[in-house]
Each structure stands twice: as structure tokens, then as C-alpha cells.
Design a protein around this motif. Structure first.
Motif, PDB file in Angstrom:
ATOM      1  N   TRP A  44       0.584  -1.770   0.549  1.00 40.53           N
ATOM      2  CA  TRP A  44      -0.173  -0.086   0.002  1.00 40.53           C
ATOM      3  C   TRP A  44       1.179   1.318   0.279  1.00 40.53           C
ATOM      4  N   SER A  45       2.199   1.100  -0.561  1.00 42.16           N
ATOM      5  CA  SER A  45       3.629   2.360  -0.693  1.00 42.16           C
ATOM      6  C   SER A  45       2.225   3.999  -1.213  1.00 42.16           C
ATOM      7  N   SER A  46       1.198   3.882  -2.095  1.00 41.53           N
ATOM      8  CA  SER A  46       0.541   4.944  -2.776  1.00 41.53           C
ATOM      9  C   SER A  46      -0.861   5.736  -1.439  1.00 41.53           C
ATOM     10  N   ARG A  47      -1.073   4.484  -0.130  1.00 40.64           N
ATOM     11  CA  ARG A  47      -1.676   5.184   0.743  1.00 40.64           C
ATOM     12  C   ARG A  47      -0.653   6.067   2.124  1.00 40.64           C
ATOM     13  N   GLU A  48      -2.166   7.103   1.976  1.00 41.39           N
ATOM     14  CA  GLU A  48      -1.094   7.820   2.971  1.00 41.39           C
ATOM     15  C   GLU A  48      -2.113   7.541   4.282  1.00 41.39           C
ATOM     16  N   ALA A  49      -1.201   7.104   5.486  1.00 43.08           N
ATOM     17  CA  ALA A  49      -1.136   6.782   6.562  1.00 43.08           C
ATOM     18  C   ALA A  49      -1.650   7.183   7.542  1.00 43.08           C
ATOM     19  N   SER A  50      -2.853   7.215   8.276  1.00 42.70           N
ATOM     20  CA  SER A  50      -3.592   8.010   9.429  1.00 42.70           C
ATOM     21  C   SER A  50      -2.356   8.801   9.755  1.00 42.70           C
ATOM     22  N   SER A  51      -2.841  10.019  10.847  1.00 42.84           N
ATOM     23  CA  SER A  51      -2.179  10.879  10.834  1.00 42.84           C
ATOM     24  C   SER A  51      -2.794  10.751  12.747  1.00 42.84           C
ATOM     25  N   THR A  52      -3.643   9.821  13.196  1.00 46.77           N
ATOM     26  CA  THR A  52      -3.775   9.747  14.223  1.00 46.77           C
ATOM     27  C   THR A  52      -3.429   8.937  15.379  1.00 46.77           C
ATOM     28  N   TRP A  53      -2.322   8.575  15.531  1.00 43.81           N
ATOM     29  CA  TRP A  53      -1.711   7.483  16.310  1.00 43.81           C
ATOM     30  C   TRP A  53      -1.455   7.864  17.372  1.00 43.81           C
ATOM     31  N   THR A  54      -2.599   7.739  18.354  1.00 40.69           N
ATOM     32  CA  THR A  54      -2.502   7.475  20.087  1.00 40.69           C
ATOM     33  C   THR A  54      -2.083   6.409  20.459  1.00 40.69           C
ATOM     34  N   SER A  55      -1.932   6.497  21.707  1.00 42.86           N
ATOM     35  CA  SER A  55      -1.512   6.128  23.133  1.00 42.86           C
ATOM     36  C   SER A  55      -2.717   5.955  24.163  1.00 42.86           C
ATOM     37  N   ALA A  56      -3.313   4.390  23.776  1.00 44.16           N
ATOM     38  CA  ALA A  56      -3.890   4.357  24.627  1.00 44.16           C
ATOM     39  C   ALA A  56      -3.690   4.281  25.981  1.00 44.16           C
ATOM     40  N   ALA A  57      -4.726   4.653  27.214  1.00 45.77           N
ATOM     41  CA  ALA A  57      -3.920   4.646  29.036  1.00 45.77           C
ATOM     42  C   ALA A  57      -4.489   3.265  29.256  1.00 45.77           C
ATOM     43  N   THR A  58      -3.685   2.375  28.613  1.00 44.06           N
ATOM     44  CA  THR A  58      -4.263   0.894  28.844  1.00 44.06           C
ATOM     45  C   THR A  58      -2.404  -0.181  28.808  1.00 44.06           C
ATOM     46  N   THR A  59      -2.671  -1.094  29.064  1.00 45.16           N
ATOM     47  CA  THR A  59      -1.588  -1.905  29.346  1.00 45.16           C
ATOM     48  C   THR A  59      -0.659  -3.391  28.499  1.00 45.16           C
ATOM     49  N   PRO A  60      -0.220  -3.343  28.124  1.00 38.47           N
ATOM     50  CA  PRO A  60      -0.823  -4.953  27.455  1.00 38.47           C
ATOM     51  C   PRO A  60      -1.189  -5.865  27.386  1.00 38.47           C
ATOM     52  N   THR A  90      -6.844  -9.994  13.285  1.00 38.47           N
ATOM     53  CA  THR A  90      -7.544  -9.415  13.727  1.00 38.47           C
ATOM     54  C   THR A  90      -8.681  -8.813  12.064  1.00 38.47           C
ATOM     55  N   VAL A  91      -9.825  -8.927  12.248  1.00 35.55           N
ATOM     56  CA  VAL A  91     -11.128  -8.500  10.665  1.00 35.55           C
ATOM     57  C   VAL A  91     -11.142  -7.128  11.300  1.00 35.55           C
ATOM     58  N   GLY A  92     -11.009  -6.425  10.651  1.00 36.20           N
ATOM     59  CA  GLY A  92     -11.417  -4.782  10.171  1.00 36.20           C
ATOM     60  C   GLY A  92     -12.515  -4.142   9.506  1.00 36.20           C
ATOM     61  N   HIS A  93     -12.921  -3.465  10.198  1.00 32.36           N
ATOM     62  CA  HIS A  93     -14.195  -3.350   8.356  1.00 32.36           C
ATOM     63  C   HIS A  93     -13.689  -1.469   8.326  1.00 32.36           C
ATOM     64  N   SER A  94     -14.773  -1.960   6.874  1.00 32.61           N
ATOM     65  CA  SER A  94     -13.798  -0.233   5.962  1.00 32.61           C
ATOM     66  C   SER A  94     -14.141   0.973   7.170  1.00 32.61           C
ATOM     67  N   GLY A  95     -13.130   1.483   7.454  1.00 36.59           N
ATOM     68  CA  GLY A  95     -13.135   2.886   7.858  1.00 36.59           C
ATOM     69  C   GLY A  95     -12.682   2.910   8.899  1.00 36.59           C
ATOM     70  N   ALA A  96     -12.497   1.181   9.608  1.00 32.05           N
ATOM     71  CA  ALA A  96     -12.571   1.481  11.148  1.00 32.05           C
ATOM     72  C   ALA A  96     -11.329   1.105  11.644  1.00 32.05           C
ATOM     73  N   TRP A  97     -10.542   0.621  10.890  1.00 29.80           N
ATOM     74  CA  TRP A  97     -10.168  -0.363  11.166  1.00 29.80           C
ATOM     75  C   TRP A  97      -7.896  -0.086  11.417  1.00 29.80           C
ATOM     76  N   GLU A  98      -7.960   0.633  11.204  1.00 24.76           N
ATOM     77  CA  GLU A  98      -6.234   1.992  11.974  1.00 24.76           C
ATOM     78  C   GLU A  98      -5.914   2.337  12.780  1.00 24.76           C
ATOM     79  N   GLY A  99      -6.911   2.565  13.401  1.00 23.37           N
ATOM     80  CA  GLY A  99      -6.825   2.700  14.797  1.00 23.37           C
ATOM     81  C   GLY A  99      -5.885   1.453  15.624  1.00 23.37           C
TER      82      GLY A  99
END
Length: 202
Positions: A44-60, A90-99
Motif C-alpha cells: 500500500w505504498s501509495s496509501r497515506e497513513a492515518s495521522s491519528t496515532w494515539t497511545s491508549a491509557a492501557t497496558t498490553p 484481527t478482522v477490521g471493517h472499512s473505515g475503522a481498522w486503522e486505529g
């Protein structure tokens, strides 16, 4: 529309490091130095990565334990032969998998801080409904994350044979888990996941 993704890694660390990592909150998003380069150099080299990287307040441990009750995921997480091994389907639905995918990558990026050497390990991310390693078509990889004690960064093309060979044992464990789960579903009575595959008891 849905996609099926796999996030897999083998990151060398002592058992005490693995135990500590499980209980440590996810690191800040800045642990990955180049998040915008997530897809560069791969399928997916032509795809722009999401800019919404966040760190959840949780542990592994909490993040992975939550997956155990989610029917759209299968999780193998363990410490074996001096390394953390992960195989996360992981199954990811369109528009909701990247996060959620980014959260798993960030979780594994944080494992680098618990290594006891200066080597670099890798986290692989690809799409495959069958849950298999991309051994027949390395071009199918979506992202490759290099992880060391100082942080993580996405990297482009490199030969994958050594990385895929290192992941073969955890892929086999995943296939065994999937088979057990499929048999239990066929019998109409789903069984709990075998705790030997999900090593969250530290």
C-alpha cells in the motif's frame, strides 16, 4: 467491507522483561519516529497513513485480554526461547481498522524498551484472511516496523526470509489454536482459549 489483518512479531527479551512489559502502559505515540511512513515501500505504498496515532491509557495485558472475548480476533502471545512472540489476527471493517491496528503496532514498539541487547527486531503487518505468513508473496506485506531499545521506525524494502523463518513457530501455534476453535464451534459449544497460547499470567 472488511479486511483481515495479522500483526506478528518476535522480539528478543528476558522473561522478566516480558513480564514487566505486560504491565507497563503503552508508550507515547512518539516512540515510533516516522508514523507517516507506515506503508512506504510495501503493497500500500501509495496509501497515506492515518495521522491519528494515539497511545491508549492501557497496558498490553489489558489490551490483549480484551481481545480474548472478541470473536473477530484470535490472539497468540507468549514468551518462548528468550523472546516475546505475538501473532494477532484481527478482522477490521472499512473505515475503522486503522486505529486498532496502529495500537497493536505501538504496543509492540513499546516492547523494545525491555530488550537486554542492542539488536533490532521487527513487527510485520499484512492482510491475509487465512492467517498465514506471507511466504509465497512478500510483496503482500503492508508495513514493517523495526524495534530496538531506543524506539521504533517503519522501514521499507528488505529481504524477509529470516524474519518469516523466525515467526514460523508462532504461526504454527496460531494454526493449532484456530483448528481447536473451529472444532469447538462445529460442535456448537465454543471453548475458552487455551491459556498456554495466551501468556498473560505474569
Amino acid at each position: 467491507m472488511s479486511f483481515t489483518f495479522i500483526t506478528a512479531a518476535r522480539i528478543t527479551m528476558p522473561r522478566k522483561g516480558f513480564d514487566a512489559w505486560l504491565g507497563t502502559p503503552l508508550p507515547p505515540a512518539s516512540t515510533i519516529s516516522n508514523p507517516a511512513s507506515m506503508f512506504e515501500g510495501w503493497y500500500w505504498s501509495s496509501r497515506e497513513a492515518s495521522s491519528t496515532w494515539t497511545s491508549a491509557a492501557t497496558t498490553p495485558r489489558d489490551l490483549l485480554a480484551g481481545r480474548l472475548t472478541d470473536p473477530t480476533t484470535l490472539t497468540v502471545l507468549r514468551h518462548r526461547d528468550g523472546a516475546l512472540e505475538a501473532y494477532l489476527w484481527t478482522v477490521g471493517h472499512s473505515g475503522a481498522w486503522e486505529g486498532p491496528a496502529q495500537q497493536l503496532l505501538l504496543m509492540l514498539a513499546g516492547a523494545g524498551a525491555f530488550k537486554d541487547d542492542d539488536s533490532s527486531d521487527h513487527v510485520l503487518f499484512w492482510e491475509d484472511a487465512a492467517g498465514a505468513l506471507p511466504t509465497r508473496n512478500e510483496d503482500a506485506l503492508l508495513a514493517l516496523l523495526a524495534v530496538d531499545r531506543h524506539g521504533a521506525r517503519f522501514i521499507g524494502r528488505r529481504p524477509l526470509a529470516d524474519l518469516l523463518a523466525g515467526l514460523s513457530p508462532v504461526e504454527e501455534a496460531f494454526a493449532e489454536l484456530a483448528e481447536v476453535l473451529e472444532e469447538s464451534l462445529d460442535e456448537g459449544a465454543p471453548q475458552p482459549l487455551d491459556p498456554t497460547y495466551v501468556d498473560l499470567n505474569a
